[in-house]
Write a protein that holds these residues in place. Structure first.
Motif, PDB file in Angstrom:
ATOM      1  N   ASP A 143      58.040  66.462 -25.901  1.00 40.84           N
ATOM      2  CA  ASP A 143      58.165  67.884 -25.567  1.00 40.84           C
ATOM      3  C   ASP A 143      58.061  68.072 -24.063  1.00 40.84           C
ATOM      4  OD1 ASP A 143      58.061  68.751 -28.376  1.00 40.84           O
ATOM      5  OD2 ASP A 143      55.973  68.061 -28.288  1.00 40.84           O
ATOM      6  N   GLU A 146      54.403  77.869 -37.623  1.00 39.07           N
ATOM      7  CA  GLU A 146      54.559  76.518 -38.174  1.00 39.07           C
ATOM      8  C   GLU A 146      55.712  76.470 -39.173  1.00 39.07           C
ATOM      9  OE1 GLU A 146      51.756  78.153 -37.907  1.00 39.07           O
ATOM     10  OE2 GLU A 146      50.201  76.850 -37.057  1.00 39.07           O
ATOM     11  N   ALA A 161      58.969  76.645 -37.278  1.00 37.48           N
ATOM     12  CA  ALA A 161      59.172  75.378 -36.560  1.00 37.48           C
ATOM     13  C   ALA A 161      59.652  74.284 -37.506  1.00 37.48           C
ATOM     14  CB  ALA A 161      57.871  74.955 -35.883  1.00 37.48           C
ATOM     15  N   ARG A 162      59.045  74.218 -38.687  1.00 36.86           N
ATOM     16  CA  ARG A 162      59.424  73.150 -39.636  1.00 36.86           C
ATOM     17  C   ARG A 162      60.857  73.317 -40.112  1.00 36.86           C
ATOM     18  NH1 ARG A 162      54.665  74.341 -42.920  1.00 36.86           N
ATOM     19  NH2 ARG A 162      52.950  73.553 -41.684  1.00 36.86           N
ATOM     20  N   LEU A 167      63.342  75.029 -38.655  1.00 36.44           N
ATOM     21  CA  LEU A 167      64.316  74.837 -37.557  1.00 36.44           C
ATOM     22  C   LEU A 167      64.520  73.346 -37.280  1.00 36.44           C
ATOM     23  CD1 LEU A 167      63.441  77.650 -34.964  1.00 36.44           C
ATOM     24  CD2 LEU A 167      65.359  77.570 -36.565  1.00 36.44           C
ATOM     25  N   SER A 168      63.452  72.579 -37.431  1.00 36.81           N
ATOM     26  CA  SER A 168      63.544  71.132 -37.174  1.00 36.81           C
ATOM     27  C   SER A 168      64.572  70.461 -38.072  1.00 36.81           C
ATOM     28  CB  SER A 168      62.191  70.451 -37.412  1.00 36.81           C
ATOM     29  OG  SER A 168      61.225  70.948 -36.537  1.00 36.81           O
ATOM     30  N   LEU A 225      64.634  72.565 -29.382  1.00 35.49           N
ATOM     31  CA  LEU A 225      64.329  73.998 -29.323  1.00 35.49           C
ATOM     32  C   LEU A 225      63.804  74.351 -27.940  1.00 35.49           C
ATOM     33  CD1 LEU A 225      63.867  76.741 -30.810  1.00 35.49           C
ATOM     34  CD2 LEU A 225      61.552  75.926 -31.316  1.00 35.49           C
ATOM     35  N   PHE A 281      54.413  75.538 -31.834  1.00 31.95           N
ATOM     36  CA  PHE A 281      55.760  75.131 -32.240  1.00 31.95           C
ATOM     37  C   PHE A 281      55.957  73.632 -32.039  1.00 31.95           C
ATOM     38  CE2 PHE A 281      59.095  78.015 -33.623  1.00 31.95           C
ATOM     39  CZ  PHE A 281      58.412  79.215 -33.676  1.00 31.95           C
ATOM     40  N   SER A 335      56.846  70.979 -35.009  1.00 29.29           N
ATOM     41  CA  SER A 335      58.266  70.594 -35.034  1.00 29.29           C
ATOM     42  C   SER A 335      58.415  69.086 -35.005  1.00 29.29           C
ATOM     43  CB  SER A 335      58.996  71.124 -33.787  1.00 29.29           C
ATOM     44  OG  SER A 335      58.917  72.513 -33.717  1.00 29.29           O
ATOM     45  N   SER A 336      59.461  68.607 -35.648  1.00 27.78           N
ATOM     46  CA  SER A 336      59.767  67.174 -35.515  1.00 27.78           C
ATOM     47  C   SER A 336      60.827  66.963 -34.439  1.00 27.78           C
ATOM     48  CB  SER A 336      60.225  66.597 -36.856  1.00 27.78           C
ATOM     49  OG  SER A 336      61.329  67.342 -37.330  1.00 27.78           O
ATOM     50  N   VAL A 369      60.487  70.242 -28.121  1.00 30.39           N
ATOM     51  CA  VAL A 369      60.384  71.655 -27.756  1.00 30.39           C
ATOM     52  C   VAL A 369      60.282  71.748 -26.240  1.00 30.39           C
ATOM     53  CG1 VAL A 369      58.978  73.751 -27.942  1.00 30.39           C
ATOM     54  CG2 VAL A 369      59.321  72.286 -29.960  1.00 30.39           C
TER      55      VAL A 369
END
Ligand code: NVA
Length: 279
Positions: free
Chosen positions: A4, A87, A90-91, A93-94, A100, A113, A117-118, A121
């Motif tokens: 990130d 959370e 974020a999950r 969208l990943s 992101l 986020f 996220s995986s 970011v």
């Protein structure tokens, strides 16, 4: 492992150098008409909770020029505005996008986020930091001054998100930085401490803008009331008396001083019209 970019302290000196080399190379090639579609098939989500002109357009055009696709989402148009937990957003969208970029108020939100996220970011500005701004600013300094070593940089103004990112960059890169802010608007002790004691020989703090700009090669300023602080502007105008970057202040700087501003600018407040419009 994903990486990130939430603050410039997430980068090592070699990361900065790799980014500058790559960006300068891509920029040169693009100008020669060579379009490197290195992000073909990739998508970048942009969740923006604050206004943006330059950062949004920079991310969107970069994605397009590199063959990828940007997806802009104003927070108001997403379920975040209906209190969906960060959370959960974020999950999900990943699973769709590759990266992101996020602009918001509370820095803790981008941290949440990033943790959930995986995908990587990127902080596209929070109340605390604006890392991408300073990356591009240092690239500009490299383009104009041939490098960033032995360049004296003066910050004149509010100890805000942009100033914090300058302090972060200075600590990683060993920049010669002098920060001038009014006493009650100084960069916080938390940010200063994060630089480490060793950095204090090349990062200095003062309440005197004249001292900061003395022999400076670069003078940088930003608005006195950032996004979200507009109601404080009237009180701040008094606090920042004497901090305007104008011709008189610049007589103390190096003769070939570069004046920089992340923009948008408030002419007649942190910078004079004459200086903003000067070459
Ligand atoms: N300090 C400013 C930067 C804008 C690009 C703000 O946060 O409003």
């Amino acid at each position: 492992m994903k990486k990130d970019l939430l603050s410039l302290l997430d980068l090592e000196k070699t990361d900065f150098e790799d980014l500058f080399d790559r960006a300068l190379q891509l920029k040169k090639r693009y100008a020669q008409g060579i379009h490197d579609r290195v992000l073909t098939g990739k998508s970048l989500g942009l969740i923006f909770d604050k206004k943006s002109t330059r950062t949004r357009i920079a991310f969107e055009t970069a994605m397009i020029q590199l063959g990828g696709h940007p997806i802009y989402m104003s927070t108001q148009d997403t379920q975040i505005s209906r209190n969906e937990p960060a959370e959960d957003t974020a999950r999900v969208l990943s699973r769709y996008i590759d990266c992101l970029a996020m602009r918001t108020f509370d820095h803790a939100l981008v941290e949440t986020f990033a943790a959930a996220s995986s995908i990587p970011v990127i902080n596209a500005l929070t109340d605390w930091f604006h890392p991408c701004q300073i990356l591009s600013d240092i690239m500009t300094i490299i383009e104009h001054k041939g490098g960033y070593q032995n360049v004296k940089i003066a910050w004149v103004g509010d100890g805000n998100n942009v100033a914090n990112s300058w302090v972060n960059a200075a600590s990683v890169l060993g920049l010669n930085l002098m920060v001038a802010c009014p006493e009650n608007h100084m960069v916080t002790q938390q940010i200063i401490n994060a630089s480490g004691a060793d950095a204090m020989d090349h990062i200095r703090f003062t309440t005197d803008p004249k001292e900061a700009v003395k022999h400076a090669d670069v003078v940088y300023t930003d608005v006195w009331a950032s996004m979200g602080e507009e109601d404080e502007l009237e009180n701040r105008l008094a606090a920042f008396d004497g901090f305007q970057v104008n011709k008189d202040l610049l007589t103390r700087a190096a003769p070939d001083v570069l004046v920089m501003h992340c923009l948008p600018a408030h002419r007649g407040e942190e910078i004079s019209e004459q200086v903003l419009e000067a070459p």
